[in-house]
Design a protein around this motif. Structure first.
Motif, PDB file in Angstrom:
ATOM      1  N   ASP A  20      -5.269  60.787  69.078  1.00 49.25           N
ATOM      2  CA  ASP A  20      -6.524  61.739  69.407  1.00 49.25           C
ATOM      3  C   ASP A  20      -7.746  60.894  69.211  1.00 49.25           C
ATOM      4  O   ASP A  20      -8.841  61.389  69.899  1.00 49.25           O
ATOM      5  CB  ASP A  20      -6.337  62.683  68.508  1.00 49.25           C
ATOM      6  CG  ASP A  20      -6.768  62.373  67.211  1.00 49.25           C
ATOM      7  OD1 ASP A  20      -6.238  61.477  66.508  1.00 49.25           O
ATOM      8  OD2 ASP A  20      -7.664  63.281  66.455  1.00 49.25           O
ATOM      9  N   GLN A  21      -8.109  59.856  68.832  1.00 53.04           N
ATOM     10  CA  GLN A  21      -9.296  58.914  68.716  1.00 53.04           C
ATOM     11  C   GLN A  21      -9.166  58.107  70.198  1.00 53.04           C
ATOM     12  O   GLN A  21      -8.698  57.154  70.125  1.00 53.04           O
ATOM     13  CB  GLN A  21      -9.164  57.874  67.763  1.00 53.04           C
ATOM     14  CG  GLN A  21      -9.241  58.896  66.190  1.00 53.04           C
ATOM     15  CD  GLN A  21     -10.410  59.579  66.002  1.00 53.04           C
ATOM     16  OE1 GLN A  21     -11.601  59.454  66.387  1.00 53.04           O
ATOM     17  NE2 GLN A  21     -10.164  60.753  65.513  1.00 53.04           N
ATOM     18  N   PRO A  22     -10.128  58.506  71.122  1.00 57.81           N
ATOM     19  CA  PRO A  22     -10.215  57.903  72.222  1.00 57.81           C
ATOM     20  C   PRO A  22     -10.279  56.465  72.361  1.00 57.81           C
ATOM     21  O   PRO A  22      -9.772  55.857  73.213  1.00 57.81           O
ATOM     22  CB  PRO A  22     -11.368  58.574  72.996  1.00 57.81           C
ATOM     23  CG  PRO A  22     -11.710  59.938  72.298  1.00 57.81           C
ATOM     24  CD  PRO A  22     -11.192  59.620  70.739  1.00 57.81           C
ATOM     25  N   ASP A  23     -11.266  55.792  71.540  1.00 56.21           N
ATOM     26  CA  ASP A  23     -11.368  54.343  71.388  1.00 56.21           C
ATOM     27  C   ASP A  23     -10.377  53.794  70.923  1.00 56.21           C
ATOM     28  O   ASP A  23      -9.891  52.781  71.571  1.00 56.21           O
ATOM     29  CB  ASP A  23     -12.522  54.116  70.502  1.00 56.21           C
ATOM     30  CG  ASP A  23     -13.908  54.440  70.940  1.00 56.21           C
ATOM     31  OD1 ASP A  23     -14.141  54.914  72.398  1.00 56.21           O
ATOM     32  OD2 ASP A  23     -14.982  54.560  70.291  1.00 56.21           O
ATOM     33  N   ALA A  24      -9.461  54.322  69.992  1.00 58.16           N
ATOM     34  CA  ALA A  24      -8.218  53.702  69.630  1.00 58.16           C
ATOM     35  C   ALA A  24      -7.356  53.576  70.395  1.00 58.16           C
ATOM     36  O   ALA A  24      -6.387  52.867  70.822  1.00 58.16           O
ATOM     37  CB  ALA A  24      -8.029  54.102  68.021  1.00 58.16           C
ATOM     38  N   ALA A  25      -7.270  55.011  71.118  1.00 60.20           N
ATOM     39  CA  ALA A  25      -5.939  55.150  72.400  1.00 60.20           C
ATOM     40  C   ALA A  25      -6.402  54.048  73.256  1.00 60.20           C
ATOM     41  O   ALA A  25      -5.296  53.518  73.989  1.00 60.20           O
ATOM     42  CB  ALA A  25      -6.137  56.715  72.754  1.00 60.20           C
ATOM     43  N   LEU A  26      -7.622  53.934  73.774  1.00 66.55           N
ATOM     44  CA  LEU A  26      -7.894  53.163  74.974  1.00 66.55           C
ATOM     45  C   LEU A  26      -7.557  51.678  74.283  1.00 66.55           C
ATOM     46  O   LEU A  26      -6.903  50.733  75.221  1.00 66.55           O
ATOM     47  CB  LEU A  26      -9.460  53.124  75.210  1.00 66.55           C
ATOM     48  CG  LEU A  26      -9.699  52.280  76.282  1.00 66.55           C
ATOM     49  CD1 LEU A  26      -9.220  52.538  77.644  1.00 66.55           C
ATOM     50  CD2 LEU A  26     -11.486  52.318  76.296  1.00 66.55           C
ATOM     51  N   LEU A  27      -7.717  50.995  73.221  1.00 64.54           N
ATOM     52  CA  LEU A  27      -7.323  49.580  72.795  1.00 64.54           C
ATOM     53  C   LEU A  27      -6.069  49.490  72.689  1.00 64.54           C
ATOM     54  O   LEU A  27      -5.652  48.579  73.294  1.00 64.54           O
ATOM     55  CB  LEU A  27      -8.124  49.471  71.546  1.00 64.54           C
ATOM     56  CG  LEU A  27      -9.899  49.077  71.607  1.00 64.54           C
ATOM     57  CD1 LEU A  27     -10.432  49.232  70.031  1.00 64.54           C
ATOM     58  CD2 LEU A  27     -10.088  48.009  72.403  1.00 64.54           C
ATOM     59  N   ILE A  28      -5.377  50.514  72.258  1.00 60.96           N
ATOM     60  CA  ILE A  28      -3.865  50.254  71.790  1.00 60.96           C
ATOM     61  C   ILE A  28      -3.259  50.247  73.284  1.00 60.96           C
ATOM     62  O   ILE A  28      -2.329  49.446  73.708  1.00 60.96           O
ATOM     63  CB  ILE A  28      -3.319  51.304  71.191  1.00 60.96           C
ATOM     64  CG1 ILE A  28      -3.781  51.325  69.645  1.00 60.96           C
ATOM     65  CG2 ILE A  28      -1.734  51.435  71.052  1.00 60.96           C
ATOM     66  CD1 ILE A  28      -3.382  52.260  68.801  1.00 60.96           C
ATOM     67  N   ALA A  29      -3.640  51.421  74.139  1.00 56.20           N
ATOM     68  CA  ALA A  29      -3.021  51.184  75.576  1.00 56.20           C
ATOM     69  C   ALA A  29      -3.289  49.952  76.457  1.00 56.20           C
ATOM     70  O   ALA A  29      -2.522  49.437  77.126  1.00 56.20           O
ATOM     71  CB  ALA A  29      -3.448  52.605  76.306  1.00 56.20           C
ATOM     72  N   LYS A  30      -4.524  49.588  76.346  1.00 58.12           N
ATOM     73  CA  LYS A  30      -4.908  48.225  76.883  1.00 58.12           C
ATOM     74  C   LYS A  30      -3.978  47.360  76.476  1.00 58.12           C
ATOM     75  O   LYS A  30      -3.299  46.386  77.330  1.00 58.12           O
ATOM     76  CB  LYS A  30      -6.193  47.847  76.817  1.00 58.12           C
ATOM     77  CG  LYS A  30      -6.918  46.757  77.530  1.00 58.12           C
ATOM     78  CD  LYS A  30      -8.241  46.437  77.374  1.00 58.12           C
ATOM     79  CE  LYS A  30      -8.946  45.319  78.099  1.00 58.12           C
ATOM     80  NZ  LYS A  30      -8.390  44.097  77.570  1.00 58.12           N
ATOM     81  N   GLY A  31      -3.743  46.827  75.066  1.00 60.47           N
ATOM     82  CA  GLY A  31      -3.170  45.904  74.624  1.00 60.47           C
ATOM     83  C   GLY A  31      -1.723  45.964  75.089  1.00 60.47           C
ATOM     84  O   GLY A  31      -0.977  45.022  75.374  1.00 60.47           O
ATOM     85  N   LEU A  32      -0.891  47.261  75.127  1.00 58.13           N
ATOM     86  CA  LEU A  32       0.406  47.304  75.302  1.00 58.13           C
ATOM     87  C   LEU A  32       0.662  47.150  76.978  1.00 58.13           C
ATOM     88  O   LEU A  32       1.526  46.629  77.237  1.00 58.13           O
ATOM     89  CB  LEU A  32       0.809  48.748  75.134  1.00 58.13           C
ATOM     90  CG  LEU A  32       0.972  49.142  73.648  1.00 58.13           C
ATOM     91  CD1 LEU A  32       1.203  50.596  73.473  1.00 58.13           C
ATOM     92  CD2 LEU A  32       1.914  48.054  73.131  1.00 58.13           C
ATOM     93  N   ARG A  33      -0.336  47.444  77.682  1.00 64.30           N
ATOM     94  CA  ARG A  33      -0.250  47.455  79.224  1.00 64.30           C
ATOM     95  C   ARG A  33      -0.195  45.684  79.558  1.00 64.30           C
ATOM     96  O   ARG A  33       0.424  45.145  80.537  1.00 64.30           O
ATOM     97  CB  ARG A  33      -1.276  48.078  80.052  1.00 64.30           C
ATOM     98  CG  ARG A  33      -1.045  49.715  80.080  1.00 64.30           C
ATOM     99  CD  ARG A  33      -2.188  50.381  80.562  1.00 64.30           C
ATOM    100  NE  ARG A  33      -1.622  51.874  80.638  1.00 64.30           N
ATOM    101  CZ  ARG A  33      -2.725  52.765  80.172  1.00 64.30           C
ATOM    102  NH1 ARG A  33      -3.854  52.482  80.004  1.00 64.30           N
ATOM    103  NH2 ARG A  33      -2.163  54.206  80.384  1.00 64.30           N
TER     104      ARG A  33
END
Length: 222
Positions: free
Chosen positions: A8-21
Protein backbone atom coordinates in the motif's frame (compact mmCIF):
# COMPACT_ATOMS: atom_id res chain seq x y z
CA UNK A 1 6.62 -15.46 -14.54
CA UNK A 2 3.76 -13.34 -13.22
CA UNK A 3 3.76 -11.91 -9.70
CA UNK A 4 1.05 -10.19 -7.64
CA UNK A 5 2.60 -7.45 -5.49
CA UNK A 6 0.39 -6.26 -2.63
CA UNK A 7 1.92 -3.11 -1.09
CA UNK A 8 0.00 0.00 0.00
CA UNK A 9 3.01 2.34 0.13
CA UNK A 10 3.25 3.79 -3.41
CA UNK A 11 7.00 4.50 -3.32
CA UNK A 12 7.83 1.00 -2.04
CA UNK A 13 5.46 -0.62 -4.53
CA UNK A 14 7.02 1.35 -7.39
CA UNK A 15 10.58 0.35 -6.44
CA UNK A 16 9.79 -3.33 -5.88
CA UNK A 17 7.76 -3.61 -9.08
CA UNK A 18 10.49 -1.86 -11.08
CA UNK A 19 13.14 -4.22 -9.72
CA UNK A 20 11.05 -7.31 -10.44
CA UNK A 21 10.25 -6.18 -13.98
CA UNK A 22 13.96 -5.64 -14.61
CA UNK A 23 14.39 -9.32 -13.61
CA UNK A 24 11.89 -10.37 -16.33
CA UNK A 25 8.85 -10.80 -14.05
CA UNK A 26 5.42 -9.53 -15.06
CA UNK A 27 3.98 -7.67 -12.05
CA UNK A 28 0.44 -6.69 -11.08
CA UNK A 29 0.28 -4.20 -8.19
CA UNK A 30 -2.44 -3.41 -5.67
CA UNK A 31 -2.46 -1.81 -2.24
CA UNK A 32 -5.86 -3.13 -1.16
CA UNK A 33 -6.48 -6.41 0.65
CA UNK A 34 -9.91 -7.08 -0.87
CA UNK A 35 -8.54 -6.36 -4.35
CA UNK A 36 -5.62 -8.71 -3.67
CA UNK A 37 -8.00 -11.54 -2.70
CA UNK A 38 -9.99 -11.02 -5.89
CA UNK A 39 -6.91 -10.91 -8.13
CA UNK A 40 -5.46 -14.04 -6.53
CA UNK A 41 -8.46 -16.04 -7.76
CA UNK A 42 -8.94 -14.37 -11.11
CA UNK A 43 -5.34 -14.84 -12.27
CA UNK A 44 -2.90 -17.75 -12.18
CA UNK A 45 0.09 -16.13 -10.46
CA UNK A 46 3.44 -17.80 -10.01
CA UNK A 47 3.85 -16.10 -6.61
CA UNK A 48 2.36 -13.38 -4.39
CA UNK A 49 4.45 -10.79 -2.52
CA UNK A 50 2.13 -9.65 0.27
CA UNK A 51 2.62 -6.80 2.75
CA UNK A 52 1.14 -7.55 6.16
CA UNK A 53 0.17 -3.98 7.10
CA UNK A 54 -2.60 -3.03 4.69
CA UNK A 55 -5.54 -0.67 5.16
CA UNK A 56 -8.79 -2.54 5.74
CA UNK A 57 -8.15 -6.26 5.36
CA UNK A 58 -4.55 -6.96 6.38
CA UNK A 59 -2.11 -9.31 4.68
CA UNK A 60 -2.58 -12.15 7.18
CA UNK A 61 -6.32 -12.14 6.55
CA UNK A 62 -5.72 -12.10 2.79
CA UNK A 63 -3.33 -15.04 3.05
CA UNK A 64 -5.75 -17.05 5.21
CA UNK A 65 -8.57 -16.43 2.74
CA UNK A 66 -6.40 -17.48 -0.21
CA UNK A 67 -5.50 -20.73 1.54
CA UNK A 68 -9.05 -21.37 2.76
CA UNK A 69 -10.23 -21.29 -0.85
CA UNK A 70 -7.63 -23.89 -1.78
CA UNK A 71 -5.13 -21.72 -3.67
CA UNK A 72 -1.56 -23.06 -3.45
CA UNK A 73 0.20 -20.04 -4.97
CA UNK A 74 3.50 -19.39 -3.12
CA UNK A 75 3.22 -16.36 -0.79
CA UNK A 76 6.07 -14.19 0.52
CA UNK A 77 5.01 -11.89 3.38
CA UNK A 78 6.60 -8.47 3.91
CA UNK A 79 6.37 -6.74 7.30
CA UNK A 80 8.03 -4.15 9.49
CA UNK A 81 7.37 -6.31 12.58
CA UNK A 82 10.35 -8.45 13.55
CA UNK A 83 8.97 -10.16 16.68
CA UNK A 84 9.00 -13.96 16.73
CA UNK A 85 5.24 -13.99 17.40
CA UNK A 86 4.65 -11.95 14.25
CA UNK A 87 6.68 -14.36 12.14
CA UNK A 88 4.80 -17.31 13.61
CA UNK A 89 1.46 -15.65 12.85
CA UNK A 90 2.57 -15.02 9.28
CA UNK A 91 3.65 -18.57 8.64
CA UNK A 92 0.58 -19.99 10.39
CA UNK A 93 -1.62 -17.91 8.09
CA UNK A 94 -0.34 -20.01 5.18
CA UNK A 95 2.62 -17.98 3.93
CA UNK A 96 5.63 -19.80 2.50
CA UNK A 97 8.24 -17.30 3.69
CA UNK A 98 8.58 -14.05 5.62
CA UNK A 99 10.82 -11.03 4.96
CA UNK A 100 11.27 -8.17 7.44
CA UNK A 101 11.48 -4.55 6.30
CA UNK A 102 13.80 -2.91 5.50
CA UNK A 103 15.34 -5.54 3.24
CA UNK A 104 17.84 -5.75 0.41
CA UNK A 105 16.15 -6.28 -2.95
CA UNK A 106 18.59 -9.12 -3.70
CA UNK A 107 17.29 -11.02 -0.67
CA UNK A 108 13.68 -10.50 -1.72
CA UNK A 109 14.55 -11.82 -5.18
CA UNK A 110 16.35 -14.87 -3.75
CA UNK A 111 13.48 -15.70 -1.39
CA UNK A 112 10.97 -15.26 -4.21
CA UNK A 113 12.91 -17.63 -6.46
CA UNK A 114 13.11 -20.13 -3.60
CA UNK A 115 9.37 -20.25 -2.88
CA UNK A 116 8.63 -20.54 -6.59
CA UNK A 117 11.05 -23.49 -6.82
CA UNK A 118 9.33 -25.12 -3.85
CA UNK A 119 5.84 -24.43 -5.21
CA UNK A 120 3.37 -26.84 -6.74
CA UNK A 121 4.36 -26.03 -10.34
CA UNK A 122 7.19 -27.85 -12.12
CA UNK A 123 10.60 -26.86 -10.79
CA UNK A 124 12.50 -24.47 -13.01
CA UNK A 125 16.05 -25.88 -13.39
CA UNK A 126 19.01 -23.54 -13.30
CA UNK A 127 19.90 -24.60 -16.86
CA UNK A 128 17.36 -25.41 -19.58
CA UNK A 129 18.55 -27.12 -22.77
CA UNK A 130 16.31 -27.39 -25.84
CA UNK A 131 17.96 -28.60 -29.05
CA UNK A 132 21.20 -26.59 -29.21
CA UNK A 133 19.81 -23.72 -27.12
CA UNK A 134 20.99 -23.35 -23.53
CA UNK A 135 19.30 -21.00 -21.07
CA UNK A 136 20.80 -20.07 -17.69
CA UNK A 137 17.72 -19.19 -15.63
CA UNK A 138 19.72 -17.63 -12.80
CA UNK A 139 21.83 -15.36 -15.01
CA UNK A 140 18.95 -15.01 -17.51
CA UNK A 141 21.23 -15.61 -20.48
CA UNK A 142 20.77 -17.68 -23.64
CA UNK A 143 23.26 -19.39 -25.95
CA UNK A 144 22.58 -21.24 -29.18
CA UNK A 145 25.51 -23.43 -30.09
CA UNK A 146 28.51 -21.23 -29.36
CA UNK A 147 26.62 -18.00 -30.10
CA UNK A 148 25.47 -15.80 -27.23
CA UNK A 149 22.03 -14.25 -27.71
CA UNK A 150 21.31 -10.80 -26.30
CA UNK A 151 17.69 -10.39 -25.24
CA UNK A 152 15.67 -7.79 -23.35
CA UNK A 153 13.97 -8.65 -20.07
CA UNK A 154 10.60 -9.21 -21.77
CA UNK A 155 12.16 -11.21 -24.62
CA UNK A 156 13.89 -13.38 -22.03
CA UNK A 157 10.60 -13.92 -20.17
CA UNK A 158 8.90 -15.12 -23.37
CA UNK A 159 11.90 -17.31 -24.25
CA UNK A 160 12.05 -18.99 -20.85
CA UNK A 161 8.30 -19.57 -20.87
CA UNK A 162 8.64 -21.33 -24.24
CA UNK A 163 11.73 -23.31 -23.21
CA UNK A 164 9.98 -24.68 -20.12
CA UNK A 165 7.34 -26.23 -22.42
CA UNK A 166 9.19 -27.75 -25.40
CA UNK A 167 7.02 -29.52 -27.94
CA UNK A 168 3.78 -28.21 -26.41
CA UNK A 169 1.32 -26.00 -28.27
CA UNK A 170 1.22 -22.69 -26.36
CA UNK A 171 -1.66 -20.31 -27.02
CA UNK A 172 -1.35 -16.53 -26.96
CA UNK A 173 -3.70 -16.27 -23.98
CA UNK A 174 -1.42 -18.55 -21.95
CA UNK A 175 1.62 -16.46 -22.85
CA UNK A 176 -0.21 -13.27 -21.93
CA UNK A 177 -1.33 -14.71 -18.60
CA UNK A 178 2.18 -15.57 -17.42
CA UNK A 179 4.48 -13.10 -19.19
CA UNK A 180 2.41 -9.89 -19.30
CA UNK A 181 0.67 -8.02 -16.49
CA UNK A 182 -2.89 -6.70 -16.25
CA UNK A 183 -2.05 -3.86 -18.67
CA UNK A 184 -1.88 -6.35 -21.55
CA UNK A 185 -4.23 -5.49 -24.40
CA UNK A 186 -5.75 -8.72 -25.81
CA UNK A 187 -6.48 -6.96 -29.10
CA UNK A 188 -2.84 -6.00 -29.72
CA UNK A 189 -0.27 -8.01 -31.69
CA UNK A 190 2.47 -7.48 -29.11
CA UNK A 191 3.01 -11.22 -28.54
CA UNK A 192 3.51 -11.83 -32.26
CA UNK A 193 5.96 -8.91 -32.34
CA UNK A 194 8.06 -10.41 -29.53
CA UNK A 195 7.99 -13.85 -31.13
CA UNK A 196 9.29 -12.37 -34.39
CA UNK A 197 12.06 -10.57 -32.49
CA UNK A 198 13.08 -13.82 -30.82
CA UNK A 199 13.10 -15.66 -34.14
CA UNK A 200 15.47 -13.08 -35.62
CA UNK A 201 17.80 -13.40 -32.64
CA UNK A 202 17.63 -17.17 -32.19
CA UNK A 203 17.80 -18.35 -35.80
CA UNK A 204 20.82 -17.79 -38.00
CA UNK A 205 21.40 -18.91 -41.59
CA UNK A 206 21.16 -22.68 -41.99
CA UNK A 207 19.60 -23.29 -38.57
CA UNK A 208 16.06 -24.64 -38.19
CA UNK A 209 13.70 -22.24 -36.46
CA UNK A 210 13.10 -23.02 -32.80
CA UNK A 211 9.65 -21.41 -32.80
CA UNK A 212 6.97 -22.88 -35.06
CA UNK A 213 3.57 -21.27 -35.58
CA UNK A 214 0.42 -23.40 -35.36
CA UNK A 215 -2.22 -21.43 -37.21
CA UNK A 216 -5.23 -20.81 -35.01
CA UNK A 217 -3.57 -22.46 -32.01
CA UNK A 218 -0.35 -20.69 -31.04
CA UNK A 219 3.31 -21.68 -31.03
CA UNK A 220 5.46 -24.77 -30.51
CA UNK A 221 9.03 -24.43 -29.23
CA UNK A 222 11.88 -26.81 -29.90
Amino acid sequence: MRILLVEDQPDAALLIAKGLREQAFAVDVTGDGDDASRLAFETSYDAIVLDVMLPGRDGLSVCRQIRARGALTPVLLLTAMDAVESRIQGLDSGADDYLTKPFAFGELLARLRAIIRRGTRPIVPEVIVVSNLTIDTRARTATRGDRGIRVTAREYAVLEFFARRPGVVIGRSEIAEHVWDEQYDPFSNVIDVYVQRLRRKLDSAGEPSLIATRRGEGYVFG
